[in-house]
Write an enzyme that holds these catalytic residues in place. Structure first.
Site, short mmCIF file in Angstrom:
data_model
loop_
_atom_site.label_atom_id
_atom_site.label_comp_id
_atom_site.label_asym_id
_atom_site.label_seq_id
_atom_site.Cartn_x
_atom_site.Cartn_y
_atom_site.Cartn_z
N SER A 1 0.82 -1.21 0.00
CA SER A 1 0.00 0.00 0.00
C SER A 1 0.86 1.27 0.00
O SER A 1 1.73 1.40 -0.84
CB SER A 1 -0.92 -0.08 1.21
N LYS B 1 4.29 2.23 -2.27
CA LYS B 1 4.66 3.44 -3.01
C LYS B 1 6.09 3.83 -2.60
O LYS B 1 6.94 4.14 -3.44
CB LYS B 1 3.71 4.60 -2.69
N TRP C 1 -10.16 0.33 -5.25
CA TRP C 1 -9.62 1.66 -4.92
C TRP C 1 -8.19 1.81 -5.47
O TRP C 1 -7.79 2.86 -5.93
CB TRP C 1 -9.65 1.81 -3.39
N HIS D 1 -7.79 -5.61 0.06
CA HIS D 1 -6.56 -4.84 0.22
C HIS D 1 -5.80 -5.33 1.46
O HIS D 1 -6.24 -5.12 2.58
CB HIS D 1 -6.96 -3.37 0.40
C1 GCU Z 1 -5.44 4.75 1.63
C2 GCU Z 1 -4.87 5.49 0.45
C3 GCU Z 1 -4.06 4.58 -0.45
C4 GCU Z 1 -3.06 3.82 0.37
C5 GCU Z 1 -3.73 3.12 1.51
C6 GCU Z 1 -2.79 2.40 2.47
O1 GCU Z 1 -6.44 3.87 1.21
O2 GCU Z 1 -5.92 6.11 -0.23
O3 GCU Z 1 -3.42 5.33 -1.45
O4 GCU Z 1 -2.34 2.93 -0.44
O5 GCU Z 1 -4.43 4.06 2.29
O6 GCU Z 1 -1.65 2.77 2.62
O7 GCU Z 1 -3.27 1.48 3.15
#
Ligand code: GCU
Length: 428
Positions: free
Chosen positions: A267, A271, A358, A409
């Site tokens: 997540s 990044k 998402w 997720h």
């Molecule tokens: C949120 C966010 C995502 C991210 C996620 C996470 O949902 O919008 O961009 O990847 O958190 O880090 O769990």
């Protein structure tokens, strides 16, 4: 008294800022319809800004790759510090018989002696016992502190800020109740049995994850020493920079094979892992797990989370300039397939989850697939298929692999098993 006042006002502020940004983002519509995706054109990885076609490794490495790096630094993640700062490594605990004798567990503190108020990075490491020679490692940041990855009650409890979703926290601070709360995300025993070391640290050690977190994180406290003003980079930049400091420790650790470090992130930490893999080529492999917008997913598709959503909820993750694309992703000079291309020729694994719309699984697949020409420059094989694979069937027999798993997720045992298999194939 004074200290507790400081902490409560700090957490009240963090809370209000976080909730405010989240509520604001909820007013932005979300598109989950393929038909409503705007027409978009992806920049060609192999055409330089001056129009030159890139057809050899030399031009990629000396022209196109640096210009893509520069574009991401300017428009998305910010610069990385060019200056280095003195680093000190201290082993604060060694447990030779962790995991019923399978592993040696160590805790390492990375500190910056020249900067009195700088944060410290607390690294938790497991080394397989009885290994012959240097071992490969999985390295990744965790969300809620090292104590969350294992029931072991002797692991140092994180003192750093963690986000609201971390369980067993009071005012974003870890309590004993947080132990093992994310153990299902870290199958340490399985990884050790497969011959891997595991290293992790809490991302909150580097920068607390809210819009003013930079003040007490690396960006705020080390601006002078690193030669970079806080606004010149981003929270994702700070987390990536921290991964490189852990890599510095790995490089000088005899038990570990520094050439075989698989950087993994889920997540937002996916990044950070991708940006770390782009900015620091010592990471031998990068694994992006459900990294989504600002990670592996194409921004120009505007499916699920968009640039506008992410900049509204998390205004500190990227540089200010990224916000100028909130309403206009067509004008973005990059898209995330170029970020993934920066990992080449090193192995890359991108994973999505079926219910994680998402994060735009298809956008993650398309970005991964679009890296193939860069891998081919190096004589490596990227993703050959143009069709998304069925769920739970990883695709890619070369240096790049992709899967979409059933479920939500998360980073699951299934995901880790695929990563282990990939690493074993590529680093036999
Ligand atoms: C949120 C966010 C995502 C991210 C996620 C996470 O949902 O919008 O961009 O990847 O958190 O880090 O769990």
């Amino acid at each position: 008294m004074k200290k507790s006042f400081f902490y409560s006002s700090f957490f009240i502020k963090a809370f209000l800022l976080t909730v405010g940004h989240r509520l604001l983002a909820q007013t932005i519509p979300v598109n989950y319809d393929e038909v409503a995706i705007p027409a978009y054109t992806l920049p060609d990885p192999l055409t330089a800004l001056n129009g030159k076609k890139i057809s050899n490794i030399n031009d990629w490495q000396n022209l196109r790759r640096p210009e893509i790096m520069q574009l991401f630094a300017e428009h998305v993640y910010g610069k990385m510090p060019a200056k280095t700062v003195a680093t000190h490594f201290e082993t604060t605990s060694t447990t030779p018989n962790a995991l019923n004798g399978l592993a040696t567990r160590q805790e390492i503190t990375i500190s910056f002696p020249e900067v009195s108020n700088a944060p410290r990075i607390y690294v938790l490491v497991y080394l397989p016992n009885g290994a012959v020679g240097k071992v490969p490692a999985f390295l990744g940041l965790n969300f809620c502190g090292n104590q969350c990855i294992s029931p072991d009650s002797t692991i140092r409890l994180s003192g750093s800020y963690a986000p609201d979703f971390c369980r067993g926290f009071v005012k974003n601070q870890a309590t004993e109740a947080s132990r093992a709360s994310q153990a299902d995300r870290w199958p340490v025993e399985m990884l050790i049995k497969q011959g891997f070391a595991v290293a992790t640290a809490h991302y909150g050690d580097l920068e607390p994850d809210f819009s003013e977190g930079w003040k007490t994180g690396i960006r705020g406290t080390m601006a002078e020493e690193l030669g970079l003003q806080p606004a010149e980079w981003s929270a994702i930049g700070a987390w990536a920079w921290g991964l490189s400091r852990i890599m510095d420790w790995i490089v000088q650790t005899p038990a570990l094979n520094a050439k075989e470090v698989a950087l993994v992130g889920h997540s937002r930490l996916g990044k950070a892992a991708l940006w770390a893999g782009a900015t620091d080529q010592r990471f031998g492999m990068v694994i992006s797990n459900n990294s989504g917008e600002g990670g592996a997913a194409l921004a120009k598709r505007e499916f699920g989370e968009t640039v506008k959503h992410i900049n509204t909820t998390f205004p500190h993750w990227f540089v200010e300039k990224f916000k100028t694309y909130n309403q206009n992703t067509a004008a973005l000079p990059v898209d995330q397939h170029l970020l993934l291309s920066l990992i080449a020729p090193r192995p890359l694994y991108v994973a999505s989850a079926q219910d994680d719309r998402w994060a735009d699984p298809k956008g993650e697949f398309l970005a991964t697939q679009a890296t193939a020409p860069v891998y081919e420059l190096y004589g490596k094989t990227g993703l050959k298929t143009s069709e998304m694979p069925p769920v739970d069937q990883p695709t890619g027999n070369g240096s790049v692999r992709y899967h979409i798993r059933t479920g939500k997720h998360d980073i699951t045992r299934y995901d880790w098993e695929q990563y282990v298999q990939f690493v074993k194939e590529l680093w036999p």
